[in-house]
Design an enzyme around this catalytic site. Structure first.
Site, PDB file in Angstrom:
ATOM      1  N   GLY A   1      45.556  -4.107 -27.166  1.00 25.81           N
ATOM      2  CA  GLY A   1      44.927  -5.320 -26.643  1.00 25.81           C
ATOM      3  C   GLY A   1      44.456  -6.242 -27.756  1.00 25.81           C
ATOM      4  O   GLY A   1      44.633  -7.457 -27.687  1.00 25.81           O
TER       5      GLY A   1
ATOM      6  N   ARG B   1      44.856   7.751 -34.176  1.00 25.92           N
ATOM      7  CA  ARG B   1      43.650   6.946 -34.387  1.00 25.92           C
ATOM      8  C   ARG B   1      42.603   7.678 -35.233  1.00 25.92           C
ATOM      9  O   ARG B   1      41.881   7.048 -35.990  1.00 25.92           O
ATOM     10  CB  ARG B   1      43.065   6.513 -33.040  1.00 25.92           C
ATOM     11  CG  ARG B   1      43.858   5.358 -32.445  1.00 25.92           C
ATOM     12  CD  ARG B   1      43.360   4.949 -31.086  1.00 25.92           C
ATOM     13  NE  ARG B   1      43.882   3.634 -30.719  1.00 25.92           N
ATOM     14  CZ  ARG B   1      43.915   3.169 -29.480  1.00 25.92           C
ATOM     15  NH1 ARG B   1      43.438   3.890 -28.492  1.00 25.92           N
ATOM     16  NH2 ARG B   1      44.402   1.964 -29.224  1.00 25.92           N
TER      17      ARG B   1
ATOM     18  N   LYS C   1      52.490  -3.689 -17.189  1.00 24.76           N
ATOM     19  CA  LYS C   1      52.014  -4.835 -16.418  1.00 24.76           C
ATOM     20  C   LYS C   1      52.289  -6.168 -17.078  1.00 24.76           C
ATOM     21  O   LYS C   1      51.913  -6.379 -18.225  1.00 24.76           O
ATOM     22  CB  LYS C   1      50.501  -4.720 -16.265  1.00 24.76           C
ATOM     23  CG  LYS C   1      50.083  -3.866 -15.097  1.00 24.76           C
ATOM     24  CD  LYS C   1      48.669  -4.224 -14.723  1.00 24.76           C
ATOM     25  CE  LYS C   1      47.947  -3.077 -14.051  1.00 24.76           C
ATOM     26  NZ  LYS C   1      46.533  -3.097 -14.345  1.00 24.76           N
TER      27      LYS C   1
ATOM     28  N   GLY D   1      48.820   1.130 -27.811  1.00 23.90           N
ATOM     29  CA  GLY D   1      48.508   2.554 -27.835  1.00 23.90           C
ATOM     30  C   GLY D   1      49.696   3.400 -27.405  1.00 23.90           C
ATOM     31  O   GLY D   1      50.063   4.367 -28.085  1.00 23.90           O
TER      32      GLY D   1
HETATM   33  P1  ADP Z   1      51.107  -0.260 -24.690  1.00 26.57           P
HETATM   34  O1  ADP Z   1      49.961   0.715 -24.566  1.00 26.57           O
HETATM   35  O2  ADP Z   1      52.053   0.116 -25.791  1.00 26.57           O
HETATM   36  O3  ADP Z   1      50.630  -1.684 -24.780  1.00 26.57           O
HETATM   37  P2  ADP Z   1      51.443  -0.393 -21.825  1.00 26.57           P
HETATM   38  O4  ADP Z   1      50.123   0.272 -21.668  1.00 26.57           O
HETATM   39  O5  ADP Z   1      51.576  -1.809 -21.443  1.00 26.57           O
HETATM   40  O6  ADP Z   1      51.967  -0.174 -23.352  1.00 26.57           O
HETATM   41  O7  ADP Z   1      52.543   0.374 -20.964  1.00 26.57           O
HETATM   42  C1  ADP Z   1      52.849   1.735 -21.157  1.00 26.57           C
HETATM   43  C2  ADP Z   1      53.295   2.379 -19.892  1.00 26.57           C
HETATM   44  O8  ADP Z   1      54.344   1.651 -19.274  1.00 26.57           O
HETATM   45  C3  ADP Z   1      53.842   3.764 -20.134  1.00 26.57           C
HETATM   46  O9  ADP Z   1      52.965   4.710 -19.580  1.00 26.57           O
HETATM   47  C4  ADP Z   1      55.198   3.765 -19.429  1.00 26.57           C
HETATM   48  O10 ADP Z   1      55.444   4.935 -18.680  1.00 26.57           O
HETATM   49  C5  ADP Z   1      55.087   2.564 -18.516  1.00 26.57           C
HETATM   50  N1  ADP Z   1      56.408   2.029 -18.127  1.00 26.57           N
HETATM   51  C6  ADP Z   1      57.368   1.591 -18.944  1.00 26.57           C
HETATM   52  N2  ADP Z   1      58.474   1.221 -18.252  1.00 26.57           N
HETATM   53  C7  ADP Z   1      58.175   1.431 -16.931  1.00 26.57           C
HETATM   54  C8  ADP Z   1      58.909   1.258 -15.717  1.00 26.57           C
HETATM   55  N3  ADP Z   1      60.144   0.784 -15.711  1.00 26.57           N
HETATM   56  N4  ADP Z   1      58.279   1.577 -14.571  1.00 26.57           N
HETATM   57  C9  ADP Z   1      57.013   2.057 -14.576  1.00 26.57           C
HETATM   58  N5  ADP Z   1      56.285   2.235 -15.692  1.00 26.57           N
HETATM   59  C10 ADP Z   1      56.857   1.932 -16.866  1.00 26.57           C
HETATM   60 MG    MG Z   2      48.727   1.274 -22.881  1.00 26.69          MG
END
Ligand code: ADP
Ligand code: MG
Length: 397
Positions: A378, A37, A202, A354
């Protein structure tokens, strides 16, 4: 919207330009673990400085509780920005107080300074308009014009993003402009097949975008933590994996909607399971045989091949959310497989989020292997969801 080019054409020499940047980098202590970033913020700041502007950078880091907290100081970001610019970036010790005023007063043409974490002031994120406006007025008093270049925050109605744009002549920065251009390509006349890969932690964060994507995509691949709510909705047991019970009805609706619309919704067929979060001892099981006392932390080898095959003929790909707990090497394989499939692909490939962007870099994949790596998770999801982004609409009015 007035652009950075318009501002440069007007002439900025000697003018004080407040730039809202996104410098919300992951830290380990005071060490930046992924400077993506900061690097993305350089071109706009450099263009202004090179044109003789007096640049004042404002940004946030992490989630401090609306008061100064050294743990969330922008000092590492200011130091890194200085290195990248090749000239020191002085950091005020406050946001709009005496230090900020004197740092700004000492600015010379072509110089760059930074204000301390904007979220050290509770008014930044206040729901009360008058509170945000008061902070925005204090920020505006430091500058002559405003450039909005923090793409990661344009979906937030916050003082340094939204309200300040009403108090100064406001321009869209080069990074935000470029990000919007890429996202428009994903919504206007895109080339098909259009494949979206979603993962991460989530489902609830991403429900809105799923509903919208089901009307647009040809294939939707779901991995990561959110896959378990989908597997459960299909009637599988998911052991102790991440599960959002309260979203099951909605997810059942998505499964039905996908079928009705002819969208191919692809879920993992196997996963790596372990007894306890973070435990690297694991086994591979089919998704219809997840033991009651185990949790899935990555998609398995067959799923990786399946996902790669579904990506092979794509012409447009958007990917948000890691396929597993990639921070632990044992569970990084699924994320790596999807990233490699994108690098191999001839499609227009966009990575948003991120953690997803950090994963791409942490796994050592070439950044130029993707058409675009977005700085905003987001914000890009809300754009694809068709939502209005307050930080953008305020620049249009
Ligand atoms: P982004 O920032 O790319 O949008 P998110 O913030 O939604 O992604 O999710 C990222 C997190 O999801 C990571 O820290 C990763 O460890 C977690 N994650 C991915 N798969 C699993 C899983 N099966 N169980 C628990 N956490 C998970
Ligand atoms: Mg994230």
């Amino acid at each position: 919207m007035k652009t950075l080019s318009d501002l440069l054409a007007e002439g900025v020499a000697g003018r004080r330009v407040l730039v809202r940047a996104d410098l919300n980098v992951p830290l380990d202590g005071d060490k930046i673990t992924d400077d993506g970033r900061v690097r993305a913020s350089v071109p706009t700041i450099k263009a202004l400085a090179d044109a003789g502007a007096r640049v004042i950078v404002t940004a946030h880091l992490g989630r401090p509780k609306g008061e100064p907290d050294p743990e969330f100081s922008l000092a590492p970001a200011a130091a890194r920005l200085g290195e990248l610019l090749g000239s020191e970036v002085a950091l005020a010790s406050d946001l709009v107080g005496d230090s900020a005023k004197s740092v700004v007063a000492a600015l010379t043409d072509g110089g760059v300074v930074m204000l301390e974490n904007v979220r050290f002031d509770a008014r930044e994120t206040s729901k009360v308009d008058a509170e945000r406006e008061a902070l925005a007025a204090e920020l505006a008093a430091l500058a002559d014009v405003f450039v909005s270049d923090g793409f990661g925050v344009v979906h937030r109605k916050q003082a340094s993003v939204y309200d300040v744009a009403k108090k100064l002549p406001a321009y869209v920065g080069g990074l935000v402009d470029a990000e919007l251009g890429v996202l428009r390509k994903l919504t206007d006349d895109l080339e098909r097949p259009y494949v979206v890969v979603l993962g991460g932690a989530k489902v609830s964060d991403k429900l809105g975008v799923i509903a919208n994507l089901l009307t647009k995509v040809d294939k939707l691949l779901i991995g990561g933590g959110m896959a378990y709510t989908f597997l459960k909705a299909q009637g599988h047991e998911v052991g102790t994996s991440l599960l959002q019970e309260d979203q099951l009805d909605q997810v059942r609706g998505f499964l039905a909607e996908a079928e009705k619309r002819g969208v191919e919704l692809v879920l993992p067929v196997d996963v790596l399971v372990t007894a306890e979060f973070g435990n690297t001892e694991h086994s591979v099981v089919a998704t219809d045989a997840i033991p009651a006392d185990k949790m899935g932390l990555d998609i398995g080898p067959e799923s990786r091949e399946l996902f790669a095959s579904k990506l092979a003929d794509a012409r447009t790909v958007f990917w948000n959310g890691p396929m597993g707990v990639f921070e632990i090497e044992t569970y990084a394989g699924g994320t790596r497989a999807v990233a490699e499939a994108l690098v191999k692909s001839e499609a227009f490939t966009v990575v948003g989020g991120g953690d997803s962007a950090a994963a791409v870099r942490a796994l050592g994949l070439p950044e130029d292997g993707f058409s675009h790596i977005s700085t905003g998770g987001g914000a890009s999801l809300e754009f694809l969801e068709g939502k209005e982004l307050p930080g953008i609409s305020v620049l249009e009015s």
